[in-house]
Design an enzyme around this catalytic site. Sequence first.
Site, PDB file in Angstrom:
ATOM      1  N   TYR A 264      15.783  67.607  -1.115  1.00  0.00           N
ATOM      2  CA  TYR A 264      14.965  67.383  -2.319  1.00  0.00           C
ATOM      3  C   TYR A 264      14.033  68.567  -2.571  1.00  0.00           C
ATOM      4  O   TYR A 264      13.931  69.073  -3.691  1.00  0.00           O
ATOM      5  CB  TYR A 264      14.168  66.090  -2.127  1.00  0.00           C
TER       6      TYR A 264
ATOM      7  N   LYS B 283      13.930  71.144  -5.787  1.00  0.00           N
ATOM      8  CA  LYS B 283      12.753  71.270  -6.664  1.00  0.00           C
ATOM      9  C   LYS B 283      12.219  72.707  -6.648  1.00  0.00           C
ATOM     10  O   LYS B 283      11.737  73.204  -7.669  1.00  0.00           O
ATOM     11  CB  LYS B 283      11.683  70.269  -6.253  1.00  0.00           C
TER      12      LYS B 283
HETATM   13  P1  NAP Z   1      13.007  57.033 -10.725  1.00  0.00           P
HETATM   14  O1  NAP Z   1      12.098  55.883 -11.009  1.00  0.00           O
HETATM   15  O2  NAP Z   1      13.935  56.950  -9.581  1.00  0.00           O
HETATM   16  O3  NAP Z   1      13.800  57.415 -12.064  1.00  0.00           O
HETATM   17  C1  NAP Z   1      14.764  58.425 -12.073  1.00  0.00           C
HETATM   18  C2  NAP Z   1      15.716  58.153 -13.202  1.00  0.00           C
HETATM   19  O4  NAP Z   1      16.744  59.160 -13.173  1.00  0.00           O
HETATM   20  C3  NAP Z   1      16.401  56.808 -13.054  1.00  0.00           C
HETATM   21  O5  NAP Z   1      16.419  56.127 -14.282  1.00  0.00           O
HETATM   22  C4  NAP Z   1      17.795  57.194 -12.589  1.00  0.00           C
HETATM   23  O6  NAP Z   1      18.819  56.277 -12.974  1.00  0.00           O
HETATM   24  C5  NAP Z   1      17.991  58.494 -13.309  1.00  0.00           C
HETATM   25  N1  NAP Z   1      19.092  59.256 -12.732  1.00  0.00           N
HETATM   26  C6  NAP Z   1      19.447  59.341 -11.436  1.00  0.00           C
HETATM   27  N2  NAP Z   1      20.535  60.114 -11.291  1.00  0.00           N
HETATM   28  C7  NAP Z   1      20.894  60.526 -12.535  1.00  0.00           C
HETATM   29  C8  NAP Z   1      21.933  61.326 -13.048  1.00  0.00           C
HETATM   30  N3  NAP Z   1      22.856  61.868 -12.246  1.00  0.00           N
HETATM   31  N4  NAP Z   1      22.005  61.536 -14.384  1.00  0.00           N
HETATM   32  C9  NAP Z   1      21.101  60.970 -15.219  1.00  0.00           C
HETATM   33  N5  NAP Z   1      20.094  60.197 -14.797  1.00  0.00           N
HETATM   34  C10 NAP Z   1      19.985  59.966 -13.456  1.00  0.00           C
HETATM   35  O7  NAP Z   1      12.149  58.364 -10.454  1.00  0.00           O
HETATM   36  P2  NAP Z   1      10.749  58.854 -11.030  1.00  0.00           P
HETATM   37  O8  NAP Z   1       9.753  58.664  -9.952  1.00  0.00           O
HETATM   38  O9  NAP Z   1      10.503  58.327 -12.379  1.00  0.00           O
HETATM   39  O10 NAP Z   1      11.061  60.423 -11.079  1.00  0.00           O
HETATM   40  C11 NAP Z   1      11.350  61.127 -12.266  1.00  0.00           C
HETATM   41  C12 NAP Z   1      11.367  62.619 -11.925  1.00  0.00           C
HETATM   42  O11 NAP Z   1      10.095  62.992 -11.376  1.00  0.00           O
HETATM   43  C13 NAP Z   1      12.409  62.998 -10.879  1.00  0.00           C
HETATM   44  O12 NAP Z   1      12.949  64.254 -11.183  1.00  0.00           O
HETATM   45  C14 NAP Z   1      11.600  63.086  -9.608  1.00  0.00           C
HETATM   46  O13 NAP Z   1      12.180  63.928  -8.659  1.00  0.00           O
HETATM   47  C15 NAP Z   1      10.291  63.648 -10.142  1.00  0.00           C
HETATM   48  N6  NAP Z   1       9.148  63.417  -9.275  1.00  0.00           N
HETATM   49  C16 NAP Z   1       8.728  62.157  -8.982  1.00  0.00           C
HETATM   50  C17 NAP Z   1       7.645  61.991  -8.142  1.00  0.00           C
HETATM   51  C18 NAP Z   1       7.119  60.634  -7.770  1.00  0.00           C
HETATM   52  O14 NAP Z   1       6.193  60.573  -6.949  1.00  0.00           O
HETATM   53  N7  NAP Z   1       7.608  59.552  -8.331  1.00  0.00           N
HETATM   54  C19 NAP Z   1       6.997  63.099  -7.600  1.00  0.00           C
HETATM   55  C20 NAP Z   1       7.451  64.372  -7.918  1.00  0.00           C
HETATM   56  C21 NAP Z   1       8.534  64.514  -8.762  1.00  0.00           C
HETATM   57  P3  NAP Z   1      19.064  54.911 -12.125  1.00  0.00           P
HETATM   58  O15 NAP Z   1      18.002  53.968 -12.619  1.00  0.00           O
HETATM   59  O16 NAP Z   1      20.424  54.470 -12.505  1.00  0.00           O
HETATM   60  O17 NAP Z   1      18.927  55.279 -10.701  1.00  0.00           O
END
Ligand code: NAP
Length: 246
Positions: A154, A158
């Site tokens: 991961y 990133k």
């Molecule tokens: P999340 O709740 O897991 O949502 C991610 C979304 O991306 C889900 O709807 C997922 O679909 C979708 N997805 C997964 N694989 C995909 C693909 N191959 N093509 C299209 N869509 C896909 O995550 P989040 O926390 O909202 O994170 C959003 C972004 O922020 C990510 O890039 C994550 O790495 C980044 N981020 C998050 C955090 C944190 O603390 N939450 C911190 C730093 C960065 P499904 O519902 O079907 O799985």
Amino acid sequence: MKLEGRVAIVTGGGRGIGRHIALILAEEGADMVISDIDPEGISETAEGIRSLGRRALPIKSDVSLVDDVNNMVDRCISELEKVDILINNAGITRDSLIVRMKEEDWDMVLRVNLTGTFNCMKAVTKYMMKQRRGKIVNIASIVGVMGNAGQANYSASKAGIIGLTKSIAKELAPRGINVNAIAPGFIDTDMTISLPEKIREGLLRQIPMGRFGVSKDIANCTKFLVSEDSDYITGQVIHVNGGMWM
Ligand code: NAP
């Protein structure tokens, strides 16, 4: 409304941060494609966007597949006429220590997070170049700059997004296209909620503001980076982390 008449694509818009970003851009007047691999989630997000009086086109699309991505962008152009904004938000984790990390988990995280971001940027670029205007925001992570035990795949993906952002920002700046990244800290979403309580407590102690972030914190920063207020900002990584990393 700062985004009236603009058309955006938000990947991974079926839940979490992506859904919040989509709704906040709609509040500012943008019409939108919301894509995800989960068709139910994007239908719900689309309903929310329509209730704000904006056009919403939910498209099931996997960012790691070039054909899916090209089809998504083609439909955006044919049904919403253009693309002004791209938010590369889709992302996954497959955590484990390197000695136990399976090659397929390494490959999959790089394919979705990093190659997916590249695929989407490549697909929209020709349209944005023609109109000599565009805003691209890539969602990176604090872990891409700090590293994190158990997240080699991961954090590499990133960190890769940050390098990709800076290179494409240099390529596209002369064409009027801004490319920036947001590096969220720990944000309360489905991705982090499942962390064991002990780990959450340990993380909380490292955040000077004393709280986890919420999706709105990231959505607000995104709203700024896609508006005219940030026209002279490109190739930057904006850290939204409550002071956890400076
Ligand atoms: P999340 O709740 O897991 O949502 C991610 C979304 O991306 C889900 O709807 C997922 O679909 C979708 N997805 C997964 N694989 C995909 C693909 N191959 N093509 C299209 N869509 C896909 O995550 P989040 O926390 O909202 O994170 C959003 C972004 O922020 C990510 O890039 C994550 O790495 C980044 N981020 C998050 C955090 C944190 O603390 N939450 C911190 C730093 C960065 P499904 O519902 O079907 O799985």
